[in-house]
Scaffold this active site. Sequence first.
Site, short mmCIF file in Angstrom:
data_model
loop_
_atom_site.label_atom_id
_atom_site.label_comp_id
_atom_site.label_asym_id
_atom_site.label_seq_id
_atom_site.Cartn_x
_atom_site.Cartn_y
_atom_site.Cartn_z
N GLU A 194 -44.78 -2.25 105.82
CA GLU A 194 -46.09 -1.91 105.25
C GLU A 194 -45.94 -0.81 104.20
OE1 GLU A 194 -48.83 -2.04 108.47
OE2 GLU A 194 -50.08 -0.50 107.58
N THR A 248 -56.33 -2.86 108.31
CA THR A 248 -55.47 -3.05 109.49
C THR A 248 -54.73 -4.40 109.43
OG1 THR A 248 -57.37 -3.89 110.69
CG2 THR A 248 -56.81 -1.56 111.03
N ARG A 249 -53.61 -4.45 110.17
CA ARG A 249 -52.73 -5.61 110.08
C ARG A 249 -53.40 -6.93 110.48
NH1 ARG A 249 -47.29 -2.74 112.53
NH2 ARG A 249 -46.86 -1.63 110.61
N ASP A 250 -54.21 -6.87 111.55
CA ASP A 250 -54.85 -8.10 112.01
C ASP A 250 -55.67 -8.71 110.89
OD1 ASP A 250 -56.47 -5.81 112.22
OD2 ASP A 250 -57.81 -6.74 113.66
N ALA A 264 -53.47 -9.97 107.88
CA ALA A 264 -52.77 -11.21 108.26
C ALA A 264 -53.71 -12.41 108.21
CB ALA A 264 -52.17 -11.06 109.66
#
Length: 606
Positions: free
Chosen positions: A253, A308-310, A313
Amino acid sequence: MAHFETYYHDVLVIGSGGAGLRAAIEASALGVSVGVVCRSLLGKAHTVMAEGGVAAALANVDDRDSWKVHFADTMRGGQYLNNWRMAELHAKESPDRVRELEAWGALFDRTTDGRLLQRNFGGHKYPRLAHVGDRTGLEMIRTLQDYGIHQGMEIYQEYTIISLLKEGGRIAGAFGYDREKGLFRIFEARAVIIATGGMGRIYKISSNSWDCTGSGIALAYNAGAELIDMEFVQFHPTGMVWPPSVRGLLITEGVRGEGGVLRNNNGRRFMFDDIPELYRGQTSTDEEEGWRYTQGDKNAKRPPELLTRDHVARCIRREIKEGRGSPHGGVFLDIAWIKEKLPNASEHIKKKLPSMYHQFKELAGVDITKEPMEVGPTTHYIMGGIRVDADTQMTSIPGLFAAGECAAGLHGANRLGGNSLSDLLVFGKRAGEYAAQYAKENSRIKVSDGQLLEITNWALTPFERGLSSGGMNPFQLQSALQELMQDLVGIARTGKELEEALVRIAGLQQQAMKAGCDGNRAYNPGWHTALELTHMLTVAEAIAKAALERRESRGGHFREDFPNKSDEFGRVNITISKDGTGAMRLTTLPKQKIRDDLQQIIDEMK
Ligand code: FAD
């Protein structure tokens, strides 16, 4: 009764990653005898792969940072399903744990005035990640190892634990074998700490090392410990997608933290198209402002690539699914564009992201200082795992502790980048401290011969079945599991697919009981896989069952058939334990009411 070589320790630590080593250092310092078992070589634990940094509110780069902001960021990132006491301890204690690491010799990158440098990462309001280029885990493990081996702990390398030992409801030790000869070994201990890391390798596409099979989560479950939050798996937005041999390998990241942007095949920065309500106030809607944020402008808001990653993605998945992906089924991550902004961009990228530069140059033939990378989601981390007490890290079994990625609670529905390395340090230390205390207060219990015999018989059955004489091939079963988890329990789930996954997992469990191997016990990967498969299947079943139960979308868990958050599920965590018949029992556990002063912090930072 067969004779087993037996080792005795006050505290046995299973795993020599960041969590295991930090726990072992603490327990040793308290004067108890400590053994550390790892199934790889010392220095090869998965922590060594950690790249971007360790999160701690040191406030070196932005003096507005504090433990309170870190706490609020972690809770928001976890969509408020976090264990708030763990989030409090983590935010308060991680600065001391990082400074301590520095005092033990870790060579972090520095600010021009000599303090620890901190970088931006998704979901962190201020630059918070102390780092060593993009090789932070390597330096962390090197430091912990160097410091740890002088504390007098005993290290058992290439020993695999296959079962925990219990007597009278209490932990009594662990049972394993050595890889070299395949001989069984008994570890008797007053307290045991599980620090066995994550489970990414139960999926086909993963950033994790081969070691990450969820072993310790299954060991604890089999021994009767409770699991929690198993539905929350983190799919990191940026894994390599090409060439196929390296698919899933992580792109830190830190690339986005240094100004890297995501584009689809139309050249559009698609992350601006969908900014979640929870983050709207903190996210820039203007490309220029986003760039200024990455360069340290304290008045700028962060670019949407650092959501955020969620969320990132899922946005990438959407672009690919709707036909706007890159040639090999990803999207483009571009850091080369910063040459429009920085005169020495090429050198800057190589200095800040040396591993990423080499990774792409050597594995994909791509020069990231000149061209964009192709990236797509990869299974990365499990927020769920063994349920522990927030302060002591003890599980529901007296004398059994857990720390690091295999333990759960801190991250809730989604982990913020950098919060794992700090988790290992904070809760590794606590696990070591309380396990040592437990060991001082409790005597060792002798393990019954019957228990040892039962495990031995189970462990040797793959040889009795044989492979050439008709046993199932454990490698084929393992890869069938990885395929099905990828297809049916992945980044977007439906009830129908999860039900199908559970039927297929049950089928594989039946087949795993027929898995066979040939040859002898020395260095026998077929044997290791036949045994490990049972653990991987247990973890897979727990994830699929919890995912089916949570009929909403939150954090790392996205249900296409329930795409919104639900108030009902926002109030509970899902726990899993073994019932009297040996089946998995799911319980919805009401969230513990948060302390008023902590709630106030969250409200103030909204
Ligand atoms: P590990 O480091 O995985 O150690 C597990 C240990 O347990 C190993 O020694 C293993 O051999 C042993 N073990 C397992 N099973 C058994 C068994 N049955 N018997 C005996 N021994 C066993 N997090 C961050 O915060 N910042 C980052 O920058 C970051 N970068 C990452 C980059 C990559 C590529 C990946 C994949 C993850 C990254 N993470 C990062 C996440 C972080 O690295 C992991 O969550 C963390 O290192 C896990 O540490 P651990 O000590 O819990 O387990």
